[in-house]
Design a protein around this motif. Structure first.
Motif, PDB file in Angstrom:
ATOM      1  N   PRO A   1       0.839  -1.204   0.000  1.00 54.12           N
ATOM      2  CA  PRO A   1       0.000   0.000   0.000  1.00 54.12           C
ATOM      3  C   PRO A   1       0.869   1.248   0.000  1.00 54.12           C
ATOM      4  N   ILE A   2       0.380   2.298  -0.632  1.00 56.74           N
ATOM      5  CA  ILE A   2       1.209   3.503  -0.755  1.00 56.74           C
ATOM      6  C   ILE A   2       1.350   4.236   0.574  1.00 56.74           C
ATOM      7  N   ASP A   3       0.594   3.822   1.592  1.00 59.12           N
ATOM      8  CA  ASP A   3       0.768   4.396   2.927  1.00 59.12           C
ATOM      9  C   ASP A   3       1.467   3.429   3.873  1.00 59.12           C
ATOM     10  N   ASP A   4       2.233   2.483   3.319  1.00 56.41           N
ATOM     11  CA  ASP A   4       2.962   1.548   4.172  1.00 56.41           C
ATOM     12  C   ASP A   4       3.790   2.336   5.193  1.00 56.41           C
ATOM     13  N   PRO A   5       3.767   1.953   6.477  1.00 57.10           N
ATOM     14  CA  PRO A   5       4.446   2.738   7.504  1.00 57.10           C
ATOM     15  C   PRO A   5       5.956   2.562   7.545  1.00 57.10           C
ATOM     16  N   LEU A   6       6.538   1.754   6.667  1.00 59.00           N
ATOM     17  CA  LEU A   6       7.962   1.448   6.762  1.00 59.00           C
ATOM     18  C   LEU A   6       8.863   2.674   6.908  1.00 59.00           C
ATOM     19  N   PRO A   7       8.667   3.771   6.128  1.00 54.36           N
ATOM     20  CA  PRO A   7       9.573   4.917   6.294  1.00 54.36           C
ATOM     21  C   PRO A   7       9.601   5.475   7.715  1.00 54.36           C
ATOM     22  N   TRP A   8       8.564   5.222   8.498  1.00 56.01           N
ATOM     23  CA  TRP A   8       8.511   5.713   9.875  1.00 56.01           C
ATOM     24  C   TRP A   8       9.048   4.695  10.872  1.00 56.01           C
ATOM     25  N   LEU A   9       9.469   3.540  10.389  1.00 58.20           N
ATOM     26  CA  LEU A   9       9.999   2.499  11.272  1.00 58.20           C
ATOM     27  C   LEU A   9      11.513   2.428  11.245  1.00 58.20           C
ATOM     28  N   VAL A  10      12.154   3.195  10.364  1.00 58.07           N
ATOM     29  CA  VAL A  10      13.609   3.112  10.207  1.00 58.07           C
ATOM     30  C   VAL A  10      14.285   4.363  10.764  1.00 58.07           C
ATOM     31  N   ALA A  11      15.611   4.261  10.932  1.00 59.58           N
ATOM     32  CA  ALA A  11      16.370   5.397  11.471  1.00 59.58           C
ATOM     33  C   ALA A  11      16.584   6.470  10.422  1.00 59.58           C
ATOM     34  N   ASP A  12      16.785   6.071   9.166  1.00 55.61           N
ATOM     35  CA  ASP A  12      17.029   7.021   8.077  1.00 55.61           C
ATOM     36  C   ASP A  12      16.086   6.684   6.931  1.00 55.61           C
ATOM     37  N   ARG A  13      15.025   7.455   6.791  1.00 54.44           N
ATOM     38  CA  ARG A  13      14.021   7.175   5.780  1.00 54.44           C
ATOM     39  C   ARG A  13      14.569   7.343   4.367  1.00 54.44           C
ATOM     40  N   ARG A  14      15.718   8.003   4.200  1.00 56.56           N
ATOM     41  CA  ARG A  14      16.303   8.130   2.864  1.00 56.56           C
ATOM     42  C   ARG A  14      16.881   6.811   2.365  1.00 56.56           C
ATOM     43  N   GLY A  15      16.931   5.835   3.237  1.00 55.60           N
ATOM     44  CA  GLY A  15      17.322   4.502   2.801  1.00 55.60           C
ATOM     45  C   GLY A  15      16.167   3.693   2.251  1.00 55.60           C
ATOM     46  N   VAL A  16      14.965   4.287   2.243  1.00 57.37           N
ATOM     47  CA  VAL A  16      13.762   3.607   1.747  1.00 57.37           C
ATOM     48  C   VAL A  16      13.280   4.311   0.486  1.00 57.37           C
ATOM     49  N   GLU A  17      13.299   3.606  -0.623  1.00 54.50           N
ATOM     50  CA  GLU A  17      12.808   4.148  -1.894  1.00 54.50           C
ATOM     51  C   GLU A  17      11.417   3.592  -2.165  1.00 54.50           C
ATOM     52  N   VAL A  18      10.468   4.486  -2.373  1.00 54.36           N
ATOM     53  CA  VAL A  18       9.082   4.094  -2.623  1.00 54.36           C
ATOM     54  C   VAL A  18       8.677   4.604  -4.000  1.00 54.36           C
ATOM     55  N   VAL A  19       8.347   3.693  -4.897  1.00 55.27           N
ATOM     56  CA  VAL A  19       7.930   4.045  -6.254  1.00 55.27           C
ATOM     57  C   VAL A  19       6.469   3.628  -6.417  1.00 55.27           C
ATOM     58  N   VAL A  20       5.603   4.601  -6.637  1.00 55.07           N
ATOM     59  CA  VAL A  20       4.170   4.331  -6.799  1.00 55.07           C
ATOM     60  C   VAL A  20       3.871   4.034  -8.267  1.00 55.07           C
ATOM     61  N   HIS A  21       3.073   3.000  -8.507  1.00 56.90           N
ATOM     62  CA  HIS A  21       2.691   2.668  -9.888  1.00 56.90           C
ATOM     63  C   HIS A  21       1.269   2.137  -9.920  1.00 56.90           C
ATOM     64  N   ASP A  22       0.677   2.123 -11.108  1.00 57.91           N
ATOM     65  CA  ASP A  22      -0.688   1.609 -11.251  1.00 57.91           C
ATOM     66  C   ASP A  22      -0.689   0.095 -11.092  1.00 57.91           C
ATOM     67  N   HIS A  23      -1.805  -0.435 -10.630  1.00 56.56           N
ATOM     68  CA  HIS A  23      -1.906  -1.892 -10.503  1.00 56.56           C
ATOM     69  C   HIS A  23      -3.339  -2.372 -10.731  1.00 56.56           C
ATOM     70  N   GLY A  24      -4.281  -2.000  -9.858  1.00 56.36           N
ATOM     71  CA  GLY A  24      -5.654  -2.455 -10.007  1.00 56.36           C
ATOM     72  C   GLY A  24      -6.453  -1.525 -10.897  1.00 56.36           C
TER      73      GLY A  24
END
Length: 430
Positions: free
Chosen positions: A297-320
């Motif tokens: 999901p595009i609101d996955d909380p992972l970026p808020w669970l890590v120490a440095d959110r710049r280590g998390v790349e999130v690419v949104v794309h169409d699916h359904g």
């Protein structure tokens, strides 16, 4: 729920393709030769390797539950591969406040030898006419190419995220949780994937029901899985010992580094603790420098669970992708988060959804009534309405793109009413 297999081949598509000496018909899945020919054509259409006999046997058994259509050259023998394929079935689609029957479309292929002859049009419009005749309010699909389906009234309604994590940079910041994570065998993994999805799919709009072969493939239990031997599974159990999350993954060595990438095939969690625990396992795994997963999901909380959110790349794309066929039935099947009382004028070149309707909701459920003379508050085409339907696409954004003919205030009110409480998700391909 209607069985899609009871709906005959669409006569309009039959006639249209007969003019080219092509036969459009339902595949007889009781014939091993026909069933195998359909699956081999499907594999060829998606550029897959030639399937083994074991793969043919496992997949054709599952295809018997679907309405399978093939297009053949006139006079083709029973075992001849079709030059085009499509299949469909009716499944519950989760929407805000409940479910609605959806005509799911899959296996859309046209042979490279028969391109630009109107076959894809016959397939897609034939499926929509079949769905309408079955009384199904909406159709849906996942698309390997994003430029094909808009002309038939489909729209990307459920965006998802592809997430890649540099684990050394991201680190981990979440606190320890109760419960435990443990490894499981592949048969248990398959069963948990099915059970967790069945619970999770009711928690967010956009999800559909799974099926046995889907989970056997994810768990590495089918002969055509390219990494079957590498599939591993874990589960999260809460303090009471109940399973609340499951993950299927593999580890792939990063060349020249003696470090690894964890490729997650599927992650399902029905509580926030389960999700955090599974992410924690992945990001803190020894020798793993990179974690990758799609269909989150595009609101996955992972970026808020890590120490440095710049280590998390999130690419949104169409699916359904969704396509409304019956406006009153579709709009009245879901709930609305804010009051709304607007007249929608819908354009539909194929005619299924064309017309004007007044949508009135106050306190959740809506009434949808046809109107003839009332001035329209919202003017849009069926694809735009379909994009809005699951509650994950912004009316304000669509207005800015010229897809929605409304004032800024009306667009904002549409957003307030249509937005789902949680961002929609479709966690599987179909």
């Amino acid at each position: 729920m209607t069985d899609a297999r009871s709906i005959p081949a669409d006569p309009t598509s039959v006639e249209r393709l007969a003019g080219q000496r092509l036969t459009y018909r339902i595949i007889d899945m009781s014939s091993p030769a026909e069933a195998e020919a359909f699956f081999r054509a499907d594999a060829r259409g998606f550029l897959d390797s030639e399937p083994t006999a074991e793969a043919v046997a496992s997949t054709t058994a599952a295809l018997k539950d679907r309405r399978n259509i093939g297009v053949f050259e006139g006079g083709a023998e029973e075992s001849t591969l079709p030059v085009a394929t499509v299949n469909s079935w009716i499944t519950p689609l989760t929407v805000p406040g409940g479910e609605v029957d959806m005509w799911a479309i899959s296996s859309v292929t046209v042979s490279g030898t028969h391109r630009r002859r109107g076959i894809a049009r016959a397939l897609l419009e034939g499926e929509l006419r079949a769905a309408a005749s079955a009384g199904t309010p909406i159709a849906g699909l996942t698309a390997s190419e994003a430029t094909i389906y808009g002309r038939y009234g489909f729209a990307p309604a459920v965006p998802v995220a592809r997430i890649t994590v540099d684990t050394r940079r991201a680190g981990w910041a979440a606190t320890a949780l109760p419960g435990r994570v443990e490894y499981i065998d592949k048969e248990t993994l398959r069963d948990h994937l099915s059970a967790m999805h069945e619970v999770a799919r009711t928690q967010r709009s956009g999800q559909i029901a799974g099926w046995k072969l889907r989970w056997e493939r994810v768990a590495g239990l089918t002969p055509e899985h390219p990494d079957a031997a590498a599939v591993r599974g874990i589960r999260y159990l809460d303090e009471s010992g109940a399973v609340r999350g499951v993950m299927a993954y593999k580890l792939a060595e990063i060349p020249g580094a003696f470090r690894f990438e964890m490729v997650i095939f599927h992650l399902a969690a029905v509580t926030s603790d389960a999700l955090t625990a599974l992410w924690g396992f992945a990001l803190q795994h020894d020798l793993v420098d990179r974690v990758s997963v799609d269909l989150r999901p595009i609101d996955d909380p992972l970026p808020w669970l890590v120490a440095d959110r710049r280590g998390v790349e999130v690419v949104v794309h169409d699916h359904g992708w969704l396509r409304i066929l019956d406006v009153p039935a579709a709009l009245s099947a879901r709930t609305y988060r804010a009051p709304i009382d607007l007249v929608f004028r819908v354009a539909d070149s194929l005619g299924f959804a064309a017309g004007s309707w007044r949508l009135t909701a106050d306190g959740g459920r809506a009434t949808v009534t046809p109107v003839e003379d009332a001035a329209a508050d919202v003017i849009l085409d069926v694809a735009t309405l379909s994009a809005l339907y699951a509650g994950g696409v912004s009316a304000v954004q669509l207005r800015a793109a010229g897809r929605l003919n409304v004032t800024a205030e009306v667009a904002a009110s549409v957003d307030d009413a249509f937005r789902a409480a949680e961002v929609p998700l479709l966690g599987i391909w179909y």
